[in-house]
Design a protein around this motif. Sequence first.
Motif, mmCIF file in Angstrom:
data_model
loop_
_atom_site.group_PDB
_atom_site.id
_atom_site.type_symbol
_atom_site.label_atom_id
_atom_site.label_comp_id
_atom_site.label_asym_id
_atom_site.label_seq_id
_atom_site.Cartn_x
_atom_site.Cartn_y
_atom_site.Cartn_z
ATOM 1 N N ALA A 181 0.718 -1.125 0.094
ATOM 2 C CA ALA A 181 -0.086 -0.006 0.031
ATOM 3 C C ALA A 181 0.799 1.401 -0.051
ATOM 4 O O ALA A 181 0.569 2.225 -0.746
ATOM 5 C CB ALA A 181 -0.704 -0.005 1.179
ATOM 6 N N THR B 218 -5.145 2.613 3.218
ATOM 7 C CA THR B 218 -5.044 1.022 3.663
ATOM 8 C C THR B 218 -3.842 0.930 4.280
ATOM 9 O O THR B 218 -4.119 0.202 5.486
ATOM 10 C CB THR B 218 -4.800 0.548 2.299
ATOM 11 O OG1 THR B 218 -5.900 0.866 1.475
ATOM 12 C CG2 THR B 218 -4.796 -1.093 2.388
ATOM 13 N N GLU C 111 2.393 1.906 -3.050
ATOM 14 C CA GLU C 111 1.295 2.446 -4.143
ATOM 15 C C GLU C 111 0.896 3.672 -3.969
ATOM 16 O O GLU C 111 0.111 4.431 -4.604
ATOM 17 C CB GLU C 111 0.281 1.284 -4.428
ATOM 18 C CG GLU C 111 0.848 0.022 -4.988
ATOM 19 C CD GLU C 111 -0.221 -1.248 -4.638
ATOM 20 O OE1 GLU C 111 -1.202 -0.881 -4.396
ATOM 21 O OE2 GLU C 111 0.018 -2.300 -5.064
ATOM 22 N N ASP D 204 -1.112 4.188 -1.370
ATOM 23 C CA ASP D 204 -2.410 4.005 -0.720
ATOM 24 C C ASP D 204 -2.358 4.122 0.871
ATOM 25 O O ASP D 204 -2.257 3.038 1.519
ATOM 26 C CB ASP D 204 -3.004 2.592 -1.072
ATOM 27 C CG ASP D 204 -4.761 2.398 -0.561
ATOM 28 O OD1 ASP D 204 -5.098 3.291 0.157
ATOM 29 O OD2 ASP D 204 -5.046 1.176 -0.627
#
Length: 309
Positions: free
Chosen positions: A171, A179, A174, A176
């Motif tokens: 996560a 998350t 990326e 994110d």
Amino acid sequence: METVQGISQFTDTSFNTAVTIGTFDGVHIGHGKILERLINNAKNAGLKSVVLTFFPHPRMVLQKDTDIKLLNTLEEKTKILEAMGLDYLIVHPFTKEFSRLSATEFVRDILVNSIKTKKIIIGYDHRFGRNRNANIQDLISFGNALDFEVEEIPAQEINDVSVSSTKIRNALQEGDIVTANKYLNYPYMLTGTVKKGKGLGKQFGFPTANLDISEKYKLIPKNGVYVVKSRWDDKDYFGMMNIGYNPTVSGKKKSIEINFFEFDGNLYGKKIQVDLLHRIRDEHKFDSVQELQEQLKKDRQTSLDLISS
């Protein structure tokens, strides 16, 4: 919580302990289940709760894995464990010599004689001793012979820990952050010292604190713009942070720069922790400084909207 640097410094033998062993990188929700069990077991049995961890990470020593990226610096991990109510954190230096201890030497000399272990809470797949040739069944046998109890953490819970670690790393890589924070159960943090930069942000009307992280093994999330929070002098400060190369002004070196809202003091030389709350966008190369300034104004408003909500 008392932090002990090395097993030889754990010298108080006036009490017995409940122990778990591991790197506990991230100290995420999976780890939290294990640590909560440890702390509750220790209290119920009149023992002191102990986490035995190692630094450097074993992979750095045995595999020469200098590219390994960890979720926590040692300082960050210590702070998180202390907040959980642990009694003792033993940080033992991991060396090749230490890795060559036999299973018998590790259990007898370290767990029993040095740490006074009466209960060990450990995963079903835990391996230890030279070449990691001993398993939990061996540990149970040692317990029967040396008078300590072994509580096995079920496969499902251990798998949860593994899945959480993988998901958090993926996560963050990326971008994110939502998350990652969900699995950590706290905002992902970056800790470093504020260093002088080129002063370009100030020229644009967005002065920045340039964060220097000395621990090169710390995982830095995907480049981009983030909403962040930091705390010092008993006050929370929000802001927006850019991780990247500042391509609009032909930046060559990766940097971490934070523009704190409603703050105009001097942070140079101070060590601060920055909590990542949201990710706004990727880093872009704009056609002009004016375009960049306009985008920064939009980023600030987006950040303020997210903070207020």
